[in-house]
Scaffold this motif. Structure first.
Motif, PDB file in Angstrom:
ATOM      1  N   ASP A 134       0.838  -1.198   0.000  1.00  0.00           N
ATOM      2  CA  ASP A 134       0.000   0.000   0.000  1.00  0.00           C
ATOM      3  C   ASP A 134       0.872   1.247   0.000  1.00  0.00           C
ATOM      4  O   ASP A 134       0.611   2.225  -0.722  1.00  0.00           O
ATOM      5  N   ARG A 148       0.956   4.173  -3.006  1.00  0.00           N
ATOM      6  CA  ARG A 148       0.675   5.587  -2.748  1.00  0.00           C
ATOM      7  C   ARG A 148       1.852   6.480  -3.144  1.00  0.00           C
ATOM      8  O   ARG A 148       1.650   7.587  -3.668  1.00  0.00           O
ATOM      9  N   ALA A 170       2.632   9.119   1.223  1.00  0.00           N
ATOM     10  CA  ALA A 170       1.851   7.939   1.600  1.00  0.00           C
ATOM     11  C   ALA A 170       1.068   8.155   2.886  1.00  0.00           C
ATOM     12  O   ALA A 170       0.687   7.190   3.548  1.00  0.00           O
ATOM     13  N   VAL A 222      -1.740   8.339   5.442  1.00  0.00           N
ATOM     14  CA  VAL A 222      -3.092   7.769   5.462  1.00  0.00           C
ATOM     15  C   VAL A 222      -3.890   8.199   6.693  1.00  0.00           C
ATOM     16  O   VAL A 222      -5.116   8.049   6.704  1.00  0.00           O
TER      17      VAL A 222
END
Length: 451
Positions: A342, A346, A353, A355
């Motif tokens: 993930d 990103r 990245a 989140v």
């Protein structure tokens, strides 16, 4: 060592609640997904032109996953995933650096994991060079790295020293063979000594050991022997953490036989025994669980607390790089995607990245100040609270007075300058900090035991 008293045993059992370690406030479980890359870009761009920065670089890989570990890491026996991750990490470094003010300067660097020394010697050099090309380093920044001695080689040590690493932190946990079998980590005294000797021969002056009490099969006697062996190696700093058994959050901990874990009273006795042994060996206790030689900078400079634990780092801008890495800027906290895939996706799509995170409110800043001072100094100054937080300070100081008035255990007291934990209350500092935590709802599974 005198046996624990019956009334003290009852006190320990009453206070052995799951509570945060307070490496941040608000704590990471209160981060929210409404903080994202746009916020991070804005916050980075708002830094002062000559901002002092700390860098945290996360390497989320190990050769094998230890059973006790609750860190954000993944076991791999192939190097390809590590190499791919490094490429993504270099992209993130470039993206973040491009958003920083030109005259920023980096004073602290910390590589954590996982096991950063899983990187090959050429890749250690490549990552070090990438950081120096993208960030403006001070002439002599503190540069620390977490070491798994089972992965170390002479070539890696040469490269680490070459890129400027001047402080190493070695994971030991416990030297007892029965404990090592029970936690799935075989690491003898000799391999640890060899790593220490390797770096000292290269003039790395500062060595830290990470130890853990409350492990399966651990006893007062076995822990005492481990401390004796640690003292033979004469580390400059020692971190003695209480084992956090959270198998519902760290599935690998399900491999540990819970029947072999020491209970709260024995854990309390272990922590007290370690403190006595280390203080008798001329180490100074710092905060809840750190010890340092009296001439070490950790013992001589003002103490602070962040996601790496206790530190002398005074910067208010911590840049977290890598999967799951947490950073802190004056406006608040931000965290990268946890899973490496993930995280990579990103970074490929947008360069950042982030989140989740937490934008700080004025009340957050006030409580963060008080909690940090309690965790570091076991006290806070009322004058400092009023000076830094003006009108908002009155209500919190009233809370402190109420905590003293309600204290039936002799943990806290009012002083002429403010609020202080007594010697009896210091081992329970997390319990006292929790009284100032506006977010906390004590619930099984959220945090480790406070003793």
């Amino acid at each position: 060592m005198n046996p624990i008293k019956i009334d003290e045993a009852a006190l320990v059992m009453r206070r052995a609640a799951p509570l945060p370690r307070y490496t941040s406030y608000p704590t990471a479980n209160h981060f929210v997904p409404t903080v994202g890359p746009a916020d991070y870009r804005k916050w980075l761009g708002a830094l002062e032109d000559d901002a002092a920065l700390s860098l945290y670089v996360h390497i989320p890989y190990c050769n094998d996953l230890c059973w006790y570990c609750a860190c954000s890491t993944k076991a791999t026996h192939r190097y390809e995933p590590v190499a791919r991750y490094l490429e993504t990490l270099q992209c993130e470094i470039a993206s973040v650096a491009a958003l920083l003010p030109r005259r920023h300067h980096v004073t602290h660097i910390h590589w954590g994991g996982g096991s950063p020394d899983i990187l090959s010697a050429p890749d250690i050099a490549r990552l070090g060079d990438t950081l120096r090309r993208n960030f403006q380093f001070d002439d002599a920044p503190e540069f620390a790295i977490e070491i798994d001695p089972r992965l170390m080689t002479e070539a890696k040590a040469d490269v680490m020293v070459g890129i400027g690493i001047n402080r190493i932190s070695i994971g030991v946990q416990d030297f007892d063979p029965a404990v090592q079998v029970a936690i799935g980590r075989s690491q003898g005294y000799e391999v640890t000594k060899a790593t220490v000797d390797m770096f000292r021969a290269r003039d790395v002056a500062s060595v830290n050991f990470d130890l853990v009490y409350g492990l399966p099969q651990q006893t007062m006697q076995s822990l005492s022997r481990t401390i004796e062996q640690v003292l033979e190696l004469s580390p400059d700093r020692i971190a003695m953490f209480g084992y956090a058994h959270l198998p519902w959050k760290a599935p690998n901990q399900k491999l540990i036989d819970e029947k072999t874990l020491p209970g709260p009273i024995e854990r309390f006795k272990m922590a007290r025994q370690v403190t006595t042994q280390l203080e008798d060996a001329d180490y100074r206790q710092l905060g809840l669980d750190h010890f340092a030689r009296y001439d070490d900078s950790l013992a001589t400079k003002p103490l602070h607390r962040n996601f790496q634990g206790y530190t002398t780092d005074r910067t208010n801008a911590l840049i977290g790089l890598g999967a799951s890495a947490i950073g802190k800027l004056p406006q608040g906290y931000m965290q990268n995607a946890v899973a490496a895939a993930d995280y990579a996706s990103r970074i490929d799509q947008g360069g950042l990245a982030t989140v989740r995170g937490r934008a700080l409110t004025p009340d957050d800043r006030l409580r963060a100040f008080v909690i940090e001072r309690l965790m570091c100094d076991f006290e806070f100054s009322a004058a400092a609270v009023m000076r830094n937080f003006d009108d908002a300070s009155s209500a919190l100081l009233d809370e402190a007075d109420a905590i003293v008035a309600e204290d039936g255990d002799g943990f806290v007291e009012s002083t002429t300058t403010g609020f202080r934990l007594t010697s009896l209350g210091r081992p329970f500092v997390r319990n006292i900090c929790a009284r100032f935590d506006a977010y906390l709802k004590v619930a099984a599974g959220q945090h480790s035991l406070s003793v």
